[in-house]
Design a protein around this motif. Structure first.
Motif, PDB file in Angstrom:
ATOM      1  N   GLN A 168       0.854  -1.189   0.000  1.00 55.46           N
ATOM      2  CA  GLN A 168       0.000   0.000   0.000  1.00 55.46           C
ATOM      3  C   GLN A 168       0.893   1.245   0.000  1.00 55.46           C
ATOM      4  OE1 GLN A 168      -3.592  -0.545   0.042  1.00 55.46           O
ATOM      5  NE2 GLN A 168      -2.666  -2.524  -0.450  1.00 55.46           N
ATOM      6  N   ILE A 169       0.772   2.073  -1.047  1.00 53.51           N
ATOM      7  CA  ILE A 169       1.646   3.239  -1.209  1.00 53.51           C
ATOM      8  C   ILE A 169       0.819   4.517  -1.130  1.00 53.51           C
ATOM      9  CG2 ILE A 169       3.345   4.398  -2.672  1.00 53.51           C
ATOM     10  CD1 ILE A 169       4.191   1.622  -1.644  1.00 53.51           C
ATOM     11  N   ALA A 170       1.243   5.420  -0.255  1.00 52.93           N
ATOM     12  CA  ALA A 170       0.607   6.739  -0.142  1.00 52.93           C
ATOM     13  C   ALA A 170       1.397   7.746  -0.967  1.00 52.93           C
ATOM     14  CB  ALA A 170       0.554   7.179   1.316  1.00 52.93           C
ATOM     15  N   LEU A 171       0.695   8.550  -1.743  1.00 53.53           N
ATOM     16  CA  LEU A 171       1.319   9.584  -2.572  1.00 53.53           C
ATOM     17  C   LEU A 171       1.018  10.954  -1.986  1.00 53.53           C
ATOM     18  CD1 LEU A 171       0.422   8.278  -6.161  1.00 53.53           C
ATOM     19  CD2 LEU A 171       2.344   7.644  -4.687  1.00 53.53           C
ATOM     20  N   VAL A 172       2.067  11.659  -1.598  1.00 57.17           N
ATOM     21  CA  VAL A 172       1.907  13.037  -1.119  1.00 57.17           C
ATOM     22  C   VAL A 172       2.472  13.948  -2.206  1.00 57.17           C
ATOM     23  CG1 VAL A 172       2.112  14.545   0.883  1.00 57.17           C
ATOM     24  CG2 VAL A 172       2.371  12.083   1.159  1.00 57.17           C
ATOM     25  N   VAL A 173       1.839  13.869  -3.368  1.00 53.15           N
ATOM     26  CA  VAL A 173       2.233  14.661  -4.542  1.00 53.15           C
ATOM     27  C   VAL A 173       0.969  15.339  -5.045  1.00 53.15           C
ATOM     28  CG1 VAL A 173       3.296  14.628  -6.824  1.00 53.15           C
ATOM     29  CG2 VAL A 173       3.987  12.929  -5.110  1.00 53.15           C
TER      30      VAL A 173
END
Length: 382
Positions: free
Chosen positions: A4-9
């Motif tokens: 599970q990858i969170a993107l803060v972009v």
């Protein structure tokens, strides 16, 4: 089970949206990672990151505070900016900023300009790298550059950052430049500010000052008057490699000791630099001929045939004005195009050679090695 990858972009610009596309492409191709979505958008705000239950993070962390926050999560993360100098134990994927600076210089030199300036906010590490590349390339051709500091009247932080440029200070620095002058800027936002300040002083663009930016942000480049020339970053590739790297870090592989750097994309020439500052009309015509046909197997003889002077006269005048031979200008144009194709497409080496104006693959490989010090295949792999 995919990670599970969170993107803060924040998907707030062409550059960042293309990065997201590259990340999503890796996720779709490999099924090894799953991107956490927030209301159907692949983006998690900073304030919600702790609750995201992510195995890894890909972030656009500009400040040391944001980087420290990512470290505190104690999960693998990859940063997509170089606002801060690279630190030990920090995984980074970014553009080759030094090469961006060199390409900005190449473009302005090709216009026949002899006066140059570089505008940027030099508290940011990647801007300093771009300036270094710009200055080095100019020095190789016997030129120097004026440094123009872009400072801010206000700087509102948050998930989306709003900065107001100090235009009065910028105007005073631009007013001191000799004309004609080529001004390279670190970002399209700064290029827009330069254009506005120059126009307020009644200076013609591109005939008094030619301006070039970075990022090829369509909303800025196309709506600036005149439209902005800009270097496109190879953002999809950056995003793809960032996704691959966070996947590897989650599996326990070590953090690379240095940032992973991606060659930039092409320079998109628009009206802001669409000017050949050359007194010699024949030389200007020769450069325009090369720009329009470098992907074809043209020779110096073809250019001479398009001219009204003899070969010897044209070659002597070309070298006196531009600083190198006609043949070298053809090679430079072809090599830049080949580098772009190798770094941003999956075309075969044969196709890259053909599209870059070479009759044989062996001749292309030999020329490319002489120009870059490496083979096309190694350049692409790097």
């Amino acid at each position: 089970m995919p990670h599970q990858i969170a993107l803060v972009v924040v998907p707030s610009s062409d550059n960042q949206i293309r990065m997201l596309r590259g990340i999503l492409q890796y996720a779709a191709e490999t099924s090894r990672i799953r991107i956490i979505k927030n209301a159907a958008i692949p983006y998690i705000p900073w304030k919600h990151l702790k609750d995201a239950q992510a195995d890894g993070v890909i972030a656009y962390a500009e400040s040391s505070e944001q980087i420290d926050f990512l470290r505190s999560l104690e999960i693998p993360f990859v940063n997509l900016t170089l606002h801060q100098p690279p630190a030990e134990g920090l995984a980074i994927v970014h553009s080759d900023n030094f090469e961006i600076g060199r390409r900005l210089a190449d473009h302005l030199i090709s216009l026949g300009l002899r006066n140059f300036a570089f505008a940027g906010h030099f508290d940011w590490y990647h801007n300093r790298l771009r300036q270094e590349g710009f200055v080095e390339r100019l020095r190789e051709s016997g030129f120097d550059a004026t440094s123009i500091e872009v400072s801010f009247e206000s700087d509102t932080q948050g998930d989306v950052v709003f900065r107001r440029v100090d235009q009065e200070k910028l105007r005073s620095q631009l007013a001191a430049l000799p004309q004609p002058c080529g001004v390279a800027t670190c970002h399209d936002e700064f290029a827009y500010e330069v254009v506005e300040c120059v126009k307020q002083q009644g200076i013609s663009i591109p005939f008094g000052i030619s301006v070039v930016g970075v990022n090829n942000y369509g909303l800025i480049c196309d709506t600036t008057s005149p439209p902005l020339s800009s270097i496109a970053q190879n953002s999809e590739r950056i995003g793809y490699l960032a996704a691959q790297l966070v996947d590897q870090l989650i599996q326990g592989e070590p953090i690379p000791p240095d940032p992973i750097l991606v060659s930039p994309g092409p320079l998109i020439a628009r009206r802001s630099s669409e000017f050949l500052a050359l007194d010699d009309a024949e030389v200007a015509s020769a450069i325009e001929f090369i720009r329009a046909r470098y992907g074809q197997p043209i020779t110096v003889a073809d250019i001479v045939e398009n001219s009204e002077v003899s070969r010897k006269t044209l070659e002597n005048r070309f070298k006196a004005v531009v600083g190198h031979s006609i043949a070298h200008e053809i090679r430079l144009s072809r090599m830049r195009h080949a580098q772009h194709l190798l770094s941003s497409t999956s075309l075969s080496i044969v196709d890259v050679a053909i599209r870059s104006g070479f009759n044989s693959t062996s001749g292309f490989i030999r020329a490319f090695r002489e120009y870059t010090g490496t083979t096309p295949a190694d350049y692409r792999n790097a």
